[in-house]
Design a protein around this motif. Structure first.
Motif, PDB file in Angstrom:
ATOM      1  N   VAL A 270      43.720 -64.043 -34.899  1.00  0.00           N
ATOM      2  CA  VAL A 270      43.436 -63.060 -34.100  1.00  0.00           C
ATOM      3  C   VAL A 270      44.522 -61.902 -33.963  1.00  0.00           C
ATOM      4  O   VAL A 270      44.381 -60.806 -33.454  1.00  0.00           O
ATOM      5  N   LEU A 271      45.734 -62.361 -34.145  1.00  0.00           N
ATOM      6  CA  LEU A 271      46.982 -61.522 -33.949  1.00  0.00           C
ATOM      7  C   LEU A 271      47.131 -60.518 -35.261  1.00  0.00           C
ATOM      8  O   LEU A 271      47.487 -59.430 -34.871  1.00  0.00           O
ATOM      9  N   THR A 272      46.839 -60.910 -36.300  1.00  0.00           N
ATOM     10  CA  THR A 272      47.072 -60.136 -37.557  1.00  0.00           C
ATOM     11  C   THR A 272      46.457 -58.895 -37.566  1.00  0.00           C
ATOM     12  O   THR A 272      47.386 -57.958 -37.926  1.00  0.00           O
ATOM     13  N   PRO A 273      45.235 -58.458 -37.004  1.00  0.00           N
ATOM     14  CA  PRO A 273      44.892 -56.982 -37.207  1.00  0.00           C
ATOM     15  C   PRO A 273      45.852 -56.056 -36.022  1.00  0.00           C
ATOM     16  O   PRO A 273      46.161 -55.195 -36.499  1.00  0.00           O
ATOM     17  N   ILE A 274      46.223 -56.899 -34.906  1.00  0.00           N
ATOM     18  CA  ILE A 274      46.854 -56.311 -34.113  1.00  0.00           C
ATOM     19  C   ILE A 274      48.151 -55.780 -34.647  1.00  0.00           C
ATOM     20  O   ILE A 274      48.782 -54.862 -34.268  1.00  0.00           O
TER      21      ILE A 274
END
Length: 149
Positions: free
Chosen positions: A17-21
């Protein structure tokens, strides 16, 4: 004797979930933390820094909740905590099941882009942390329909 062993929920890797941010320009790091000061995922911080930030952010969240509940009333819900410095911003929002999403940025970040991406990933995080109900919950063990003779 038919002892029940408590089921433990396996830890889910939440780093996806951190990758797109992290793809938002000027975002430096992101973390998934718990309300009690532990991290569930982070974007490559060293362990000591991740542990310290998790504890500090938990305190920040507690202060934010206390402030908002004192001023607005006991039933208010904290939506976001933000820290602004000359070096950048820290955004923290509630996620799922006692977790929070924290994002650390530089000073030139487009805050609306960060907010938008965080909200999208909180929805993704919520889906990842909810496991489907077991089919055998509430049913008697095989061969026993639960009725007395």
């Amino acid at each position: 004797m038919n002892a029940r062993v408590p089921a433990t929920k396996p830890k889910v890797d939440l780093s996806f979930v951190l990758t797109p941010i992290l793809q938002v320009p000027d975002v430096q790091h992101a973390m998934v933390i718990t309300a009690d000061g532990f991290y569930e995922a982070h974007s490559g911080l060293d362990t000591e820094t991740a542990e310290k930030l998790s504890a500090v952010l938990a305190s920040l969240l507690a202060s934010g909740r206390g402030t908002s509940q004192t001023y607005y009333g006991g039933e208010t819900v904290l939506r976001q905590v933000m820290v602004e410095t000359y070096d950048g911003y820290v955004f923290v929002i509630p996620a799922a099941e006692g977790t929070y999403l924290a994002v650390f940025t530089g000073p030139g970040v487009a805050m609306d882009n960060v907010s938008y991406e965080m909200q999208k990933q909180v929805q993704t995080l919520g889906k990842a942390m909810v496991s489907p109900p077991r089919g055998d919950v509430g049913r008697a063990p095989s061969g026993d329909d639960g009725r007395s003779a």
